[in-house]
Design an enzyme around this catalytic site. Structure first.
Site, PDB file in Angstrom:
ATOM      1  N   SER A  22       0.759  -1.234  -0.068  1.00  0.00           N
ATOM      2  CA  SER A  22       0.042  -0.056   0.013  1.00  0.00           C
ATOM      3  C   SER A  22       0.942   1.220  -0.001  1.00  0.00           C
ATOM      4  CB  SER A  22      -1.073   0.131   1.211  1.00  0.00           C
ATOM      5  OG  SER A  22      -1.991   0.553   0.904  1.00  0.00           O
ATOM      6  N   LEU A  23       1.725   1.231  -1.079  1.00  0.00           N
ATOM      7  CA  LEU A  23       2.929   2.055  -0.854  1.00  0.00           C
ATOM      8  C   LEU A  23       2.637   3.655  -1.218  1.00  0.00           C
ATOM      9  CD1 LEU A  23       5.284   0.280  -3.345  1.00  0.00           C
ATOM     10  CD2 LEU A  23       5.293   0.362  -0.806  1.00  0.00           C
ATOM     11  N   GLY A  78       5.946   8.464   1.039  1.00  0.00           N
ATOM     12  CA  GLY A  78       6.900   8.200   1.995  1.00  0.00           C
ATOM     13  C   GLY A  78       7.973   6.834   1.547  1.00  0.00           C
ATOM     14  N   HIS A  79       7.335   5.828   1.098  1.00  0.00           N
ATOM     15  CA  HIS A  79       7.814   4.849   0.573  1.00  0.00           C
ATOM     16  C   HIS A  79       8.783   5.165  -0.679  1.00  0.00           C
ATOM     17  CE1 HIS A  79       4.525   2.459   2.392  1.00  0.00           C
ATOM     18  NE2 HIS A  79       5.449   1.854   3.050  1.00  0.00           N
ATOM     19  N   ASP A 109       8.129   6.299  12.162  1.00  0.00           N
ATOM     20  CA  ASP A 109       8.030   5.222  13.054  1.00  0.00           C
ATOM     21  C   ASP A 109       9.263   4.922  13.816  1.00  0.00           C
ATOM     22  OD1 ASP A 109       5.627   4.247  12.196  1.00  0.00           O
ATOM     23  OD2 ASP A 109       6.356   3.387  10.381  1.00  0.00           O
ATOM     24  N   SER A 145       0.018   4.370   5.126  1.00  0.00           N
ATOM     25  CA  SER A 145      -0.849   3.387   4.184  1.00  0.00           C
ATOM     26  C   SER A 145      -2.403   3.686   4.788  1.00  0.00           C
ATOM     27  CB  SER A 145      -0.474   2.297   4.481  1.00  0.00           C
ATOM     28  OG  SER A 145       0.910   2.211   3.865  1.00  0.00           O
TER      29      SER A 145
HETATM   30  O1  PAF Z   1       7.076  -0.032   9.213  1.00  0.00           O
HETATM   31  C1  PAF Z   1       6.486  -0.916   8.404  1.00  0.00           C
HETATM   32  O2  PAF Z   1       5.823  -0.861   7.250  1.00  0.00           O
HETATM   33  C2  PAF Z   1       6.707  -2.329   9.007  1.00  0.00           C
HETATM   34  O3  PAF Z   1       6.528  -2.256  10.518  1.00  0.00           O
HETATM   35  C3  PAF Z   1       8.032  -3.274   8.407  1.00  0.00           C
HETATM   36  C4  PAF Z   1       9.244  -2.430   8.898  1.00  0.00           C
HETATM   37  C5  PAF Z   1       8.061  -3.546   6.931  1.00  0.00           C
HETATM   38  C6  PAF Z   1       7.996  -4.564   9.270  1.00  0.00           C
HETATM   39  O4  PAF Z   1       6.902  -5.559   8.773  1.00  0.00           O
END
Ligand code: PAF
Length: 269
Positions: free
Chosen positions: A28-29, A32-33, A146, A182
């Site tokens: 669900s990019l 940020g990704h 995070d 997401s």
């Molecule tokens: O931040 C996330 O999307 C998740 O916690 C990770 C680091 C992919 C681990 O499942």
């Protein structure tokens, strides 16, 4: 771009490759990704992105089942960005082998989200530990949104002497200062409006404290956040990023988690 669902096949493909950068995701990019991935592609000619919605890090089955999934769209985006490899395993591929490392959960895991999501960080560190063992990247890219997850992964890596360096990356925000996430896709229009107002309130609150015009008071700020449409506040805490202690005066980031609409939103700034 090559897609792998099987770790052995992926390992065969990347055998001997140096300077691998790994970007773990649950799909669900969003922007940020995208920023992490672009950074990786700039730094290395081997970027691996994983897509795996890890059941072990969800507190409830309902939350796991309703986590946004958009894997076809994700793959299109990754291909457009010219990612080298995508690892999209199923549960067994990740969890059916014995790992070399013991999971290390630093005591920082007991604070903030750790107080409100039992088992969450253990699940995160477990899955990342396994991914690192499979891929053995030189770097792993993680976002500062995070931050607690980032610190705990760093400390697990250090404790186990894993040869991967964590690169922390800045939080990407929209024009209203909302960090991309997401789960935001699940907000209704009015809830999004309320979120914008809450973030404005929190930003001003931080500024007022730092300029000496206000003193941090959880009850007061919680009341405001609820007033502007949050359903529940898990925590709002000013924390010094260097020593991770509560710091109510100068150099801190405001860490918070609250529930709005059907999502739980976390961020720090
Ligand atoms: O931040 C996330 O999307 C998740 O916690 C990770 C680091 C992919 C681990 O499942």
């Amino acid at each position: 771009m090559k897609l792998f669902t099987n770790k052995k096949k992926l390992q065969n493909e990347i055998k001997g490759k140096k300077n691998i950068i790994f970007v773990p995701t649950m799909g669900s990019l969003h922007k940020g990704h995208e920023s992490l991935i672009k950074k990786s592609i700039k730094k290395s000619n081997v970027t691996i992105v994983s897509i795996f919605v890890n059941p072990k890090q969800f507190n409830s089955k309902k939350d796991f089942n309703s986590y946004p999934r958009n894997h076809n769209k994700d793959l299109k985006l990754l291909s457009k960005l010219k990612v080298n490899y995508v690892y999209k395993p199923n549960y067994n591929d990740i969890f059916n082998f014995k790992t070399n490392n013991k999971i290390f959960l630093d005591k920082f895991s007991k604070r903030l989200c750790g107080k409100h999501r039992k088992g969450h960080f253990k699940g995160v560190v477990e899955v990342v530990n396994r991914m690192l063992e499979i891929i053995k990247p030189k770097h792993i890219l993680l976002g500062n949104k995070d931050f607690q997850q980032l610190v705990l992964i760093k400390r697990h890596i250090r404790k186990n002497k894993i040869q991967t360096k964590v690169i922390s990356c800045k939080t990407i925000r929209d024009k209203n200062f909302i960090a991309y996430s997401s789960r935001l896709k699940k907000l209704k229009k009015l809830e999004k409006k309320n979120l914008i107002r809450i973030i404005k309130v929190l930003k001003k609150y931080k500024k007022d404290i730092q300029s000496g015009n206000s003193v941090f008071n959880f009850t007061n700020i919680k009341k405001k956040v609820l007033h502007f449409g949050a359903k529940r506040v898990d925590y709002i805490e000013p924390i010094n990023l260097k020593n991770l202690k509560t710091e109510k005066r100068n150099k801190f980031n405001l860490f918070f988690a609250f529930h709005i609409g059907n999502i739980r939103f976390i961020d720090n700034f």
